[in-house]
Scaffold this motif. Structure first.
Motif, PDB file in Angstrom:
ATOM      1  N   SER A  59       0.858  -1.175   0.000  1.00  0.00           N
ATOM      2  CA  SER A  59       0.000   0.000   0.000  1.00  0.00           C
ATOM      3  C   SER A  59       0.901   1.234   0.000  1.00  0.00           C
ATOM      4  CB  SER A  59      -0.925  -0.048   1.220  1.00  0.00           C
ATOM      5  OG  SER A  59      -1.873   0.989   1.138  1.00  0.00           O
ATOM      6  N   SER A  60       0.343   2.371   0.346  1.00  0.00           N
ATOM      7  CA  SER A  60       1.144   3.588   0.254  1.00  0.00           C
ATOM      8  C   SER A  60       0.779   4.570   1.360  1.00  0.00           C
ATOM      9  CB  SER A  60       0.905   4.243  -1.111  1.00  0.00           C
ATOM     10  OG  SER A  60       1.609   5.462  -1.171  1.00  0.00           O
ATOM     11  N   GLY A  61       1.782   5.329   1.775  1.00  0.00           N
ATOM     12  CA  GLY A  61       1.526   6.395   2.754  1.00  0.00           C
ATOM     13  C   GLY A  61       0.930   7.629   2.100  1.00  0.00           C
ATOM     14  N   CYS A  62       0.806   7.583   0.761  1.00  0.00           N
ATOM     15  CA  CYS A  62       0.347   8.780   0.035  1.00  0.00           C
ATOM     16  C   CYS A  62      -1.140   9.056   0.220  1.00  0.00           C
ATOM     17  CB  CYS A  62       0.662   8.650  -1.449  1.00  0.00           C
ATOM     18  SG  CYS A  62      -0.424   7.467  -2.246  1.00  0.00           S
ATOM     19  N   ILE A  63      -1.785   8.374   1.142  1.00  0.00           N
ATOM     20  CA  ILE A  63      -3.199   8.611   1.428  1.00  0.00           C
ATOM     21  C   ILE A  63      -3.361   9.644   2.547  1.00  0.00           C
ATOM     22  CG2 ILE A  63      -3.867   6.359   0.575  1.00  0.00           C
ATOM     23  CD1 ILE A  63      -3.887   5.286   3.400  1.00  0.00           C
ATOM     24  N   PRO A  65      -7.480   8.238   6.437  1.00  0.00           N
ATOM     25  CA  PRO A  65      -6.756   8.957   5.383  1.00  0.00           C
ATOM     26  C   PRO A  65      -7.355  10.351   5.139  1.00  0.00           C
ATOM     27  CG  PRO A  65      -7.103   6.689   4.738  1.00  0.00           C
ATOM     28  CD  PRO A  65      -7.862   6.878   6.024  1.00  0.00           C
ATOM     29  N   ASN A  66      -6.485  11.341   4.973  1.00  0.00           N
ATOM     30  CA  ASN A  66      -6.978  12.705   4.728  1.00  0.00           C
ATOM     31  C   ASN A  66      -6.496  13.244   3.377  1.00  0.00           C
ATOM     32  OD1 ASN A  66      -4.325  13.190   5.235  1.00  0.00           O
ATOM     33  ND2 ASN A  66      -4.647  14.715   6.831  1.00  0.00           N
ATOM     34  N   PHE A  67      -6.087  12.314   2.496  1.00  0.00           N
ATOM     35  CA  PHE A  67      -5.701  12.676   1.126  1.00  0.00           C
ATOM     36  C   PHE A  67      -6.272  11.566   0.251  1.00  0.00           C
ATOM     37  CE2 PHE A  67      -2.635  13.245  -2.418  1.00  0.00           C
ATOM     38  CZ  PHE A  67      -2.657  14.614  -2.537  1.00  0.00           C
ATOM     39  N   SER A  68      -7.608  11.587   0.105  1.00  0.00           N
ATOM     40  CA  SER A  68      -8.315  10.463  -0.521  1.00  0.00           C
ATOM     41  C   SER A  68      -9.576  10.999  -1.186  1.00  0.00           C
ATOM     42  CB  SER A  68      -8.707   9.452   0.561  1.00  0.00           C
ATOM     43  OG  SER A  68      -9.689  10.030   1.405  1.00  0.00           O
ATOM     44  N   PRO A  80      -8.771  17.672  -1.382  1.00  0.00           N
ATOM     45  CA  PRO A  80      -8.244  17.197  -2.659  1.00  0.00           C
ATOM     46  C   PRO A  80      -7.251  16.056  -2.483  1.00  0.00           C
ATOM     47  CG  PRO A  80      -7.071  19.184  -1.978  1.00  0.00           C
ATOM     48  CD  PRO A  80      -8.139  18.936  -0.943  1.00  0.00           C
ATOM     49  N   CYS A  81      -7.146  15.263  -3.561  1.00  0.00           N
ATOM     50  CA  CYS A  81      -6.122  14.225  -3.594  1.00  0.00           C
ATOM     51  C   CYS A  81      -5.787  13.967  -5.053  1.00  0.00           C
ATOM     52  CB  CYS A  81      -6.633  12.937  -2.949  1.00  0.00           C
ATOM     53  SG  CYS A  81      -7.909  12.080  -3.892  1.00  0.00           S
ATOM     54  N   SER A  82      -4.720  13.219  -5.284  1.00  0.00           N
ATOM     55  CA  SER A  82      -4.443  12.787  -6.655  1.00  0.00           C
ATOM     56  C   SER A  82      -5.345  11.590  -6.929  1.00  0.00           C
ATOM     57  CB  SER A  82      -2.975  12.382  -6.805  1.00  0.00           C
ATOM     58  OG  SER A  82      -2.710  11.266  -5.990  1.00  0.00           O
ATOM     59  N   PHE A  83      -5.599  11.302  -8.202  1.00  0.00           N
ATOM     60  CA  PHE A  83      -6.431  10.135  -8.514  1.00  0.00           C
ATOM     61  C   PHE A  83      -5.739   8.865  -8.007  1.00  0.00           C
ATOM     62  CE2 PHE A  83      -8.529   6.889 -11.023  1.00  0.00           C
ATOM     63  CZ  PHE A  83      -9.857   7.254 -10.844  1.00  0.00           C
ATOM     64  N   TYR A  84      -4.414   8.827  -8.157  1.00  0.00           N
ATOM     65  CA  TYR A  84      -3.633   7.671  -7.695  1.00  0.00           C
ATOM     66  C   TYR A  84      -3.852   7.434  -6.194  1.00  0.00           C
ATOM     67  CZ  TYR A  84       0.501   5.093  -6.118  1.00  0.00           C
ATOM     68  OH  TYR A  84       1.336   4.183  -5.507  1.00  0.00           O
ATOM     69  N   PRO A 131      -2.441  17.273  -7.168  1.00  0.00           N
ATOM     70  CA  PRO A 131      -1.866  17.486  -5.834  1.00  0.00           C
ATOM     71  C   PRO A 131      -0.954  16.336  -5.426  1.00  0.00           C
ATOM     72  CG  PRO A 131      -4.245  17.805  -5.786  1.00  0.00           C
ATOM     73  CD  PRO A 131      -3.916  17.308  -7.144  1.00  0.00           C
ATOM     74  N   ARG A 132       0.119  16.669  -4.742  1.00  0.00           N
ATOM     75  CA  ARG A 132       1.053  15.660  -4.234  1.00  0.00           C
ATOM     76  C   ARG A 132       0.808  15.445  -2.748  1.00  0.00           C
ATOM     77  NH1 ARG A 132       1.820  15.533  -9.040  1.00  0.00           N
ATOM     78  NH2 ARG A 132       3.812  15.293 -10.113  1.00  0.00           N
ATOM     79  N   SER A 133       0.944  14.181  -2.341  1.00  0.00           N
ATOM     80  CA  SER A 133       0.896  13.902  -0.910  1.00  0.00           C
ATOM     81  C   SER A 133       2.279  14.169  -0.337  1.00  0.00           C
ATOM     82  CB  SER A 133       0.539  12.430  -0.698  1.00  0.00           C
ATOM     83  OG  SER A 133       1.119  11.957   0.489  1.00  0.00           O
ATOM     84  N   ASN A 134       2.331  14.896   0.768  1.00  0.00           N
ATOM     85  CA  ASN A 134       3.569  15.046   1.526  1.00  0.00           C
ATOM     86  C   ASN A 134       3.167  14.785   2.961  1.00  0.00           C
ATOM     87  OD1 ASN A 134       5.714  16.299  -0.391  1.00  0.00           O
ATOM     88  ND2 ASN A 134       3.795  17.339  -0.850  1.00  0.00           N
ATOM     89  N   CYS A 135       3.794  13.811   3.599  1.00  0.00           N
ATOM     90  CA  CYS A 135       3.308  13.461   4.937  1.00  0.00           C
ATOM     91  C   CYS A 135       4.346  12.747   5.774  1.00  0.00           C
ATOM     92  CB  CYS A 135       2.059  12.586   4.820  1.00  0.00           C
ATOM     93  SG  CYS A 135       2.367  10.976   4.111  1.00  0.00           S
TER      94      CYS A 135
END
Ligand SMILES: NC(=O)c1ccc[n+]([C@@H]2O[C@H](COP(=O)([O-])OP(=O)(O)OC[C@H]3O[C@@H](n4cnc5c(N)ncnc54)[C@H](OP(=O)(O)O)[C@@H]3O)[C@@H](O)[C@H]2O)c1
Length: 314
Positions: free
Chosen positions: A102-106, A149-152, A157-161, A280-284
């Motif tokens: 999975s990914s932390g980008c969420i 998750p707060n980028f979803s 906003p979030c990226s589609f990915y 938008p890019r996730s930075n976390c």
């Protein structure tokens, strides 16, 4: 025997190496040979091969970056949300425990302690946070596995990915016996267009933000160790402990690799999103205390970066 899906990919290659080094017999499946994205094909394969574990390192990430996923939404949704469900249900039906990359980008940002109060801060580039990030590390706390998750898609906003990765976690959490390993911005000593350390050296202008990162081999080894030591199934943040700013990474690149160039930075988010990025890019920052509590040991992000740069191979 272990089954590895996506062995040809950037993350899958690291799993292949780690499995070999740790002495595990494994079968690396490719879609060309066995179309494991089809439920019936995968289930039949698992029923006849009877593996002890399956690793899903397959997915759709977009090339050269997540901006490409905005133009390939069907593939992104299929590869990152529908396909993991196929794997989850095939593994459940065949009784095979498994792990999913999975990914932390969420997530976006971190939890910040200000005046004794802890609050969610989605944008860590705000100037007033700089002293806390650079000097008061105890004021910055990462997201834990149970944090929503707060980028979803549910928290735009979030990226589609990122949206598709967050949906996958919702859909597969608790189905069968599974680990969900959250990777974040992989890097190591091997120059590669997918390596974060290669990327930061090639960008015409660098985007400064704050992130947790995962050394690729450290990540694969930590994931395998969780399974080897029978750690409880569930979600694990798998990053090198700590966090770092892109400016600090660039300072390390300059100190260790001594490149013959200056690095320029985007002036601010407005400029970066106007010219440098489409989505938008996730930075976390992620908290890895759940992982460390299992006894899995990981070097700090500074140590892993220092090691990768000192052993840099082009
Ligand atoms: N790289 C990162 O920065 C990063 C960060 C966090 C999480 N992740 C996650 O890690 C996993 C692997 O990422 P990666 O960077 O290793 O990707 P990659 O280099 O593009 O490799 C992915 C592999 O997945 C297989 N695959 C299966 N279905 C696919 C599809 N619909 N589209 C494309 N490939 C498909 C392919 O293998 P075959 O066709 O040979 O079977 C491919 O080699 C993904 O789930 C990704 O979301 C990656």
């Amino acid at each position: 025997m272990i089954v590895l899906l996506g062995a040809t990919g950037y993350v899958g290659q690291a799993f292949g190496r780690a499995l070999r080094e740790r002495g595990h017999a494994f079968a690396a499946l490719t879609r060309k040979e066995v179309n494991y994205t089809r439920f019936d094909v995968l289930l039949n394969y698992l029923r006849s091969a009877r593996p002890s574990f399956l690793i899903n390192a397959a997915g759709y990430t977009g090339t050269p970056n997540v901006d490409a996923c905005e133009a390939a939404r069907a593939e992104t949704l299929e590869g990152n949300t529908l396909f993991p469900q196929t794997v989850a249900h095939a593994c459940l039906a065949a009784g095979v425990p498994w792990g999913h990359v999975s990914s932390g980008c969420i997530y976006s940002g971190a939890k910040v302690v200000v005046d004794g109060e802890i609050r969610i801060e989605k944008d860590l580039t705000r100037p007033e946070l700089k002293p806390l990030i650079l000097n008061g590390r105890s004021a910055i706390h990462g997201y834990r596995e149970g944090d929503t998750p707060n980028f979803s898609f549910r928290a735009p906003p979030c990226s589609f990915y990122s949206g598709t990765k967050a949906l996958a976690e919702e859909a597969i959490a608790g189905v069968g016996q599974s680990y969900l390993w959250r990777l974040r911005i992989p890097f190591d000593e091997f120059d590669n267009p997918r390596n974060y350390l290669t990327k930061v050296q090639r960008y015409p202008r660098v985007y400064d933000n704050v992130n947790s990162l995962s050394h690729r081999a450290d990540f694969a080894n930590a994931c395998l160790e969780l399974w080897e030591k029978d750690a409880p199934f569930g979600i694990y943040n798998v990053t090198n402990p700590g966090f770092i700013t892109t400016r600090q990474v660039i300072a390390m690149v300059q100190r260790i690799l001594k490149p013959n160039r200056e690095f320029e930075f985007w002036a601010n988010d407005e400029e970066f999103y106007k010219i440098g990025a489409k989505t938008p890019r996730s930075n976390c920052v992620l908290d890895v205390s759940k992982l460390l509590a299992t006894g899995v040991k990981l070097r700090s992000v500074e140590e892993a970066l220092e090691d990768a740069l000192r052993n840099w191979k082009t």
